[in-house]
Design a protein around this motif. Sequence first.
Motif, short mmCIF file in Angstrom:
data_model
loop_
_atom_site.label_atom_id
_atom_site.label_comp_id
_atom_site.label_asym_id
_atom_site.label_seq_id
_atom_site.Cartn_x
_atom_site.Cartn_y
_atom_site.Cartn_z
N ALA A 59 -14.17 16.97 -3.72
CA ALA A 59 -14.28 15.60 -4.21
C ALA A 59 -14.67 15.60 -5.70
CB ALA A 59 -15.32 14.84 -3.40
N SER A 60 -15.59 16.51 -6.09
CA SER A 60 -15.96 16.59 -7.50
C SER A 60 -14.74 16.94 -8.32
CB SER A 60 -17.02 17.68 -7.72
OG SER A 60 -18.10 17.49 -6.87
N GLY A 61 -13.94 17.88 -7.80
CA GLY A 61 -12.73 18.30 -8.50
C GLY A 61 -11.74 17.17 -8.68
N ARG A 62 -11.79 16.19 -7.78
CA ARG A 62 -10.87 15.05 -7.92
C ARG A 62 -11.48 13.97 -8.81
NH1 ARG A 62 -9.55 12.98 -2.09
NH2 ARG A 62 -8.38 11.38 -3.22
N LEU A 63 -12.78 13.72 -8.59
CA LEU A 63 -13.40 12.58 -9.27
C LEU A 63 -13.50 12.81 -10.79
CD1 LEU A 63 -14.91 9.86 -9.05
CD2 LEU A 63 -17.02 11.15 -8.87
N LEU A 64 -13.93 14.00 -11.19
CA LEU A 64 -14.19 14.23 -12.62
C LEU A 64 -12.95 14.02 -13.49
CD1 LEU A 64 -16.69 17.20 -12.29
CD2 LEU A 64 -17.15 14.97 -13.32
N PRO A 65 -11.80 14.65 -13.17
CA PRO A 65 -10.63 14.39 -14.01
C PRO A 65 -10.19 12.93 -13.97
CG PRO A 65 -10.25 16.26 -12.55
CD PRO A 65 -11.52 15.62 -12.11
N LEU A 66 -10.35 12.30 -12.79
CA LEU A 66 -9.98 10.89 -12.68
C LEU A 66 -10.83 10.05 -13.63
CD1 LEU A 66 -8.53 8.55 -11.19
CD2 LEU A 66 -10.43 8.54 -9.58
N LEU A 67 -12.14 10.28 -13.62
CA LEU A 67 -13.04 9.51 -14.49
C LEU A 67 -12.71 9.76 -15.96
CD1 LEU A 67 -16.49 10.04 -12.73
CD2 LEU A 67 -15.13 7.96 -12.80
N LEU A 68 -12.50 11.02 -16.31
CA LEU A 68 -12.25 11.34 -17.71
C LEU A 68 -10.92 10.73 -18.15
CD1 LEU A 68 -13.65 12.85 -19.96
CD2 LEU A 68 -12.21 14.82 -19.47
N GLY A 69 -9.96 10.74 -17.24
CA GLY A 69 -8.66 10.14 -17.56
C GLY A 69 -8.80 8.65 -17.80
N LEU A 70 -9.51 7.98 -16.87
CA LEU A 70 -9.71 6.53 -17.01
C LEU A 70 -10.47 6.22 -18.30
CD1 LEU A 70 -10.83 5.44 -13.44
CD2 LEU A 70 -8.91 4.50 -14.73
N GLN A 115 -12.38 1.34 -17.49
CA GLN A 115 -12.69 2.34 -18.50
C GLN A 115 -14.20 2.40 -18.73
OE1 GLN A 115 -11.23 1.45 -22.44
NE2 GLN A 115 -11.13 3.62 -22.98
N ALA A 116 -14.80 1.21 -18.91
CA ALA A 116 -16.25 1.17 -19.14
C ALA A 116 -16.99 1.77 -17.95
CB ALA A 116 -16.68 -0.27 -19.36
N THR A 117 -16.53 1.43 -16.74
CA THR A 117 -17.18 1.97 -15.55
C THR A 117 -17.07 3.48 -15.50
OG1 THR A 117 -16.58 -0.05 -14.40
CG2 THR A 117 -17.27 1.81 -13.03
N ALA A 118 -15.89 3.99 -15.85
CA ALA A 118 -15.69 5.44 -15.81
C ALA A 118 -16.65 6.14 -16.78
CB ALA A 118 -14.25 5.77 -16.16
N TRP A 119 -16.86 5.55 -17.96
CA TRP A 119 -17.81 6.13 -18.90
C TRP A 119 -19.21 6.18 -18.29
CZ3 TRP A 119 -15.99 9.05 -22.27
CH2 TRP A 119 -14.93 8.71 -23.12
N PRO A 124 -14.39 0.62 -26.75
CA PRO A 124 -15.80 0.26 -26.71
C PRO A 124 -16.66 1.41 -27.23
CG PRO A 124 -14.97 0.74 -24.52
CD PRO A 124 -13.80 0.77 -25.43
N ALA A 125 -17.53 1.10 -28.18
CA ALA A 125 -18.33 2.14 -28.81
C ALA A 125 -19.53 2.51 -27.95
CB ALA A 125 -18.80 1.67 -30.18
N GLN A 126 -20.07 1.53 -27.24
CA GLN A 126 -21.37 1.77 -26.58
C GLN A 126 -21.36 2.87 -25.53
OE1 GLN A 126 -24.12 -1.40 -25.91
NE2 GLN A 126 -24.36 -0.83 -23.76
N PRO A 127 -20.50 2.77 -24.50
CA PRO A 127 -20.59 3.80 -23.46
C PRO A 127 -20.29 5.19 -24.01
CG PRO A 127 -18.70 2.37 -23.08
CD PRO A 127 -19.47 1.76 -24.19
#
Lengths: 518, 854
Positions: free
Chosen positions: B116-127, B147-151, B181-184
């Motif tokens: 699951a980590s292997g799936r989630l991390l690239p997904l988050l970084l991509g988003l 995008q903001a959520t993924a950050w 967005p600069a903040q996240p």
Amino acid sequence: MAQRAVWLISHESGTPLGGIVKFSRRYPTVEKRAKVFNGASYVPVPEDGPFLKALLFELRLLDDEKDFLESRDSCSHINKTSIYGVPVGGEELWPVVAFLKNGMIYACVPLVEQTLSPRPPLISISGISQGFELLFGVQDFLSSGQKTDSELNTKLSQLSDLLLQTCPFGTLLDANLQNSLDSINSASVTHLQKQPAWKTGTYKGKPQVSISITEKVNSMQYDKQEIADTWQVVGVVTCKCDLEGSMPNVTISLSLPTNGSPLQDILVHPCVTSLDSAILTSSSIDAMDDSAFSGPYKFPLTPPLESFNLCYYTSQVPVPPILGFYQVKEEEVQLKITVNLKLHESVKNSFEFCEAHIPFYNRGPITHVEYKASFGQLEVFREKSLLVWIIGQKFPKSMEISLSGTITFGAKNHEKQPFDQICIGGTAYLKLHFRILDYTLTGCYVDQHSVQVFASGKPKISTYRKLISSDYYIWNSKAPAPVTYGSLLLLDLSFLQSPLPQLKKKQLHFKGIPIPEA
Amino acid sequence: MGPLGRETWAQRLGTFRASPSAFMAGPEGEDLGRDLLSDLRSEKLSEPMKVALLALSLEYPDQLWPDAPAAEAAATSLLDTLVLLPPRPSALRRPLLLAATTALAAGGALNPASGASGRLLPLLLGLASGRDLGRSFCPASEQRPLQATAWECLRELESCRPGLLGGCLGLLRALLGREGPAQPLSLLLALALRNALVIQARAGAGLQGLLTAGESSMEGGPWNWMLAEEGEVHLQPQAPSWPAAEEDECGLAALELSPEEARELRATVAQLLDASYLLTPVAQAQLLWLLGWALRGLRGQPPVLFKPQLVRLLGTAQLTLLHAMLALKAAFGEALFTAQDEALLLRRLTLAAQHPALPLPTHLFYLHCLLNFPENWPLGPTGEEAAPLLLGSQLCRGLLPSLLHEPMALLARLHLLCLLCVEDEEKEGKGQDRSPRHYLEELLAGLRQRAALDGGPRALATLCFQASYLVAHCLAGQPVVLIPLTQGLAQLYRARPALAPHFVDLLDHVGPELQEPLRVALRQEVASRPGREEALRWHLQMLASVADGDAQSATLSFLRAAAAHCTDWGLQQALLRVCRALLRAGVGGGLADLLQELARQLEDPDGQDHARLYYILLAHLAGPKLGVALGPSLAAPALASSLVAENQGFAAALMVQEAPAPIRLSVGPRRAEGAVPVLRLQVEVLEPVYSLELRFRVEGQLYAPLGAVHVPCLCPGRPTRPLLLPLQPRRPAPARLAVRALYSTPSGLTCHAHLPPLLVAFADLFLPFPQPPEGAQLDFFEELWDSCLPKGTESRLWCPLGPEGLEALVSRHLEPFVVVAQPRCTFFPARSRLTGPRRWGASSPQPSVWVVTD
């Protein structure tokens, strides 16, 4: 800097539990870090029920005060901040940031990224100020515009979604929850380059800027030789800038008339981009002199979308707007009162309202009143043991009014009549409530032409001013009254330098001694 | 089981939230996590209900999926649900991302082996990085919020697993320069940077080009866990950027950066700070804390980078920003804040601590910050609250307490006032009337006046005593403050005796400077009263706390007068408690008379019994023992019931206690002491021991009965003479002596302890043999041998020996008696003289031994 959990608890005195948890939110990923960081000193966040009970006890909000309880009443159990250790299940959950405001308890537990024994000083815990800011944000959101219970419930029901936006993992992203609500409602807002996080969208429409200055004046008047009267003006400048463009630049200047009182202790909104050092250093802490910076006070800023408090300030005006004199003499079951009020000639004599509230604490209900007022009417609230002298919109030409009367009280009934911890024995006060529109005591104003807006279109600029009384007390001069260190010190100085001629003038005046014209 | 209906779920969620532990212990607990995951895909449930289910999983993943495999499975299921969502707008995507992140991070399943980590991390970084994930993933309108959520998800994962995004630093930096967005992004970059610096410093490595690695570094290929693996080992308390923390705790000084790396780092920090005005105030504060942490102690990174931000921040009213400034101040001190800057910051803080526009909690926190202000050159000891040097009384004027303040504000300001009084005292000879001390006295008087108010709330009384405690604590060395305080408190007691519990509590907590005079004043106050008031209950409670050996006659006559009015059981017990306190204090004569009177006079049989008991104790026990008997129970210190405690107290004091021995015994070197063998015992004690009696016993009839050894007193650390234990062996055999000790402790208890057994060796049973002159041993032995023979008998024996052989046997048991080593000749000086073996064949398994006895 994260929070492990947040609670909103309505304090309902008289109910079996003393309160109800209206909202709670836990952050398990932060909790996991807490377990690692706190090590052996880790105390888990309890469930709502036990937490409610323990917190109310710690805040002294349970009604059971009859007996001495060491865990609550011990002299060594001293809290000097709104941060508590809450006993739960034989251990102590610390630090719990909590405060009560308008019947609601706001509480959270910040993560401490180190061991808790020995307890690190609060100043070294980043989560403390973040926790406060979160709670203040929630408080602002709940109290903005909310009047009825159903409105409050609506807002409480929105809170879960809002925190998912502004604090998804316990680390606060924006204390302005209303902002997030607006951004949920306008999800299609496109973020341009350099869009600030505190501005969720852009304004489309007629450009306009509205600036309002509200000054509150407080005062403590004693009419005593050994205690100096004090008064202070506290101002807030509120702005709403409806301007197009993602980051319009605006400069707002506050000006004073030539004899205006300098603004001090200026705190600005974070959207102000730079500050003159004279603004930064003008403070009431220093002894005043003629060289004090007297403006104009320029605030260059990039305004957010919503209405915001541009700055707060204080000021020391030379005289209080209304000078008062209050005497209470106890004669067996009766009280004889004398009140004199004098509006200073420099103050605008046009009130939205003006009233003097004269409460009588720690006595029975009022049974009989005989009075003579030179002006206005007197209302009697018998059960509340309160007189309200309604002065109205204007002082008479003489600027001076008086009230004298004799009040008789019935038997004291602890349940109904108000108790007060200050008004013991002869100690008594009257409190003035007034409001004057389009006026500031310092003279502070915003010149419409001085407002510079660097954005497309010429905006409509509107300005407002008002003066409100707040904590305006006149104490019975025949009995002891609570003093502040300042009012003792001020008098010491007055003997040396006599910087407050008005003060002496007033004392002469009320003692019936004619004041020599200057 | 099919999907649950909306109603059922609403009810379940309600019950769960009311008490999660109770729900999980119930019949439905086990299935909750599974049902939740499966019903997220049910078409019967509405979106809001699914959001509510996800909200639950965000708060209670530990209960739903209690172990790592369950968390991993849950995260997988959540990700599957996310992928399977139809490509129309949905409110579920954000919470699903948050829930999967939470499940992995909280469940401890975030690791390289986790699918699951292997799936989630690239997904988050991509988003997050705005890479195209294909139209089917989400509609365009949802891209920004996702995008903001993924950050945020990435930041949380980095927080829980430092170093996770170490490999992405280059990418994050590149993204910060672009739109979006600069903040996240700023917050994540700052966090990842800080973590990378800490991890690399521990590993003794540099940044290794992490900041300059291009965007391609994370594309394709598996996730780079290298840094996170390092970080995991060291997930430990973060080094607070506070001076009290150990200097080397953050250990960044060890980090060796190449000039180029240092430049890149500086550029990154500058980039972050330049864009910081785009962040919300709370996020700006977080950024400053993180960067302060990151750069503190790092060589070649001057903190002047922060300077341009400071003036802007100094003017705001924002709590988080001012707090972050104080953190920077603590982290960098003089390197960032000159003496003038320090003074300005202090003035702003002082101003903020009293600004009428700010709420009370903020004031109180700023006051705390003032008393813990990180000064450039602190004087006093660290870790103690003190007013900073630059904070003169002029600055403090507005921060002093008044009766109008809320209790917490009053106490906080009172503390400051006390600190000022300490300083004021140091500047002697001012002679001002309006000194802080006079103000303090007036304030305390005002507090007492309020506390004295009959029927007033208890909180007022508590406040008064808290203030008195604080003053006594801070100004313990100033009699000029304590004398009026003592008098004032005595007056308060006179006005409202019902505050007795508060007085007792105060006496228990303050130091002797106030305790002693206050005790005397209160005792006089009580004793001067006629003993028949309504407040008798309080007087007796007070007296039980303050009565001691002084002014006995006044106390006793008060009690005598009071006894007549003690008509109910409660009052009688209160009276007896005073007697008990007097007993403990060692009051004798008059008290015995009083107790006898009470035993006759009191109506209640229980009261009579107690009076009699106390009388008997007084008559029969010596002072110290009496003190212990009546003192707080050792057996049940936590038990609140006075009755039980009293019984157990007596039992403890008057009976022999079993205790772990504070005594260590060992057998010392042998020496000739008279005609019988004597054991020389070395004794050590861990605490003082009185009237020690050691009793010895040996199994069987090996020795004649052993006498006890008595020692009057033993103290730890003081050298002791060896104790002598004469042995009368009946049969010469080694033995274990059982040892018991009976002794008194300094507190007067009599204790009994079993000591570890003493080993008596074979050799110990014989008298030591005087050393023959050097070189003449063999002749000496031969003469000895021969001298035995005329009367004695010679015998020879063969005995089987174990594998050790004769050599070992002799050296173990007979060593002290060997006269000549080769050939081995031994002499036993016993009542019957015995010598041998005389000769033996060294290699023989059955040596022959010659023995001669007289």
